[in-house]
Write a protein that holds these residues in place. Structure first.
Motif, short mmCIF file in Angstrom:
data_model
loop_
_atom_site.label_atom_id
_atom_site.label_comp_id
_atom_site.label_asym_id
_atom_site.label_seq_id
_atom_site.Cartn_x
_atom_site.Cartn_y
_atom_site.Cartn_z
N ARG A 1 -1.68 1.40 6.64
CA ARG A 1 -0.80 1.44 7.81
C ARG A 1 -1.03 2.70 8.64
N TYR B 1 -1.16 0.54 0.58
CA TYR B 1 -0.56 -0.10 1.76
C TYR B 1 -0.21 0.95 2.81
N THR C 1 7.72 -3.67 6.10
CA THR C 1 6.57 -2.89 5.61
C THR C 1 6.74 -2.71 4.10
N GLN C 2 7.38 -1.63 3.69
CA GLN C 2 7.75 -1.42 2.29
C GLN C 2 9.17 -0.87 2.25
N ASP D 1 -5.63 -5.12 0.63
CA ASP D 1 -4.25 -5.58 0.82
C ASP D 1 -3.64 -5.73 -0.57
#
Length: 311
Positions: free
Chosen positions: A88, A84, A105-106, A150
């Motif tokens: 990004r 991920y 986001t995370q 994803d």
């Protein structure tokens, strides 16, 4: 003799205080050696900090997955989180940051936040465990057809298989399909939310609630292939299952609804959107002997692991 005991106790106290701190310092410094890739992180105070990618992934794994989990599950989480992050970075070249530290986001924790979460005496053990998992998968990402995947993940699928991406969001991904959860305990997360007409109307932003519900106030319009709520009509207005989950702060879209004139009881199973890797399932698979590559193949079929290299 008493003086000797006094000095011994003083020395012991100093060792108890300084030894964990020394270990923490050693672990903090060790992980930064040999860092290559970097990521720009938007912090809560609005500043942007550039971190080593692997250092960042440690903070994500610490935030997103219980540190008590098996190391192979932590490795799988590290690869998913790194994938991920890499995507990004690739997509945000013209932005002043790549990720933030929230669910936008995370989620990411600093070393201080980890110590606050675990307590400072346990920090060195958990940090060391997670850093080993991250280091052993250094620069590994998941790809499909030459593109970053994803690599969605969630806490628990519960009693049903995972969801296809198109049943939760609009886009289809061939590697995000209905997969057996791998969880040993399908009822790990069962939660009942009870709402009166007034409470429901307030959560949905509707004024002037009635004194009682009618039998048609909740109508499930469609379900996904696994039986989760895909579309539902509440008080005459249509919502997706995901929208209702957010508005009512429900744990998942796998729900059972019990409606009376005085209240509605919504019982949910599992925790999260249900797409991609189940974290509790990953841990259960790891405890069965799966390695991190096998875990990732289970939840993201048709993908492969690529090791990032400097061009």
């Amino acid at each position: 003799m008493r003086r000797n005991w006094f000095f011994f106790l003083i020395l012991l106290a100093i060792m108890i205080i300084l030894f964990p701190w020394t270990v923490l310092r050693w672990v903090d410094q060790d992980i930064e050696i040999g860092e290559e890739f970097t990521i720009r992180v938007l912090l809560e105070d609005g500043t942007v900090e550039t971190l080593g990618l692997e250092e960042y992934i440690i903070g994500v794994v610490a935030a997103e997955m219980p540190a008590e989990f098996a190391e192979e599950a932590l490795k799988a989480q590290a690869v998913a989180a790194r994938t991920y992050a890499a995507k990004r970075i690739n997509e945000n070249i013209n932005s002043n940051y790549d990720v933030d530290t929230t669910t936008n986001t995370q989620v990411w924790l600093s070393a201080k936040e980890m110590r606050d979460k675990w307590n400072w005496l346990s920090y060195w053990r958990y940090y060391g465990k997670i850093s080993r998992a991250v280091e052993s998968t250094r620069n590994q990402v998941l790809i499909a057809n030459g593109q970053y995947v994803d690599a969605f993940f969630h806490s628990s699928t519960g009693r049903k298989p995972t969801e296809r991406s198109e049943d939760v969001w609009s886009s289809s991904r061939p590697y995000l399909q209905n997969i057996e959860s791998g969880e040993e305990n399908p009822n790990r997360f069962v939660k009942t939310t009870t709402l009166t007409p007034g409470e429901l109307y307030k959560k949905l932003g509707i004024p002037d609630p009635p004194k009682a519900f009618s039998k048609n106030d909740f109508q499930i319009l469609s379900e996904t292939a696994t039986g989760r709520v895909k579309a539902i009509k509440v008080l005459g207005k249509s919502y997706t299952g995901s929208q209702l989950r957010t508005l009512l702060d429900l744990s998942s879209t796998d729900m059972e609804i019990d409606l009376t004139p005085q209240e509605v009881k919504i019982t949910t199973y599992g925790y999260g959107h249900g797409v991609g890797m189940s974290q509790y399932g990953a841990n259960d698979l790891a405890n069965k002997g799966y390695n991190h590559e096998e875990i990732l193949q289970h939840y993201y079929p048709g993908t492969s692991i690529l090791t990032l290299k400097r061009s």
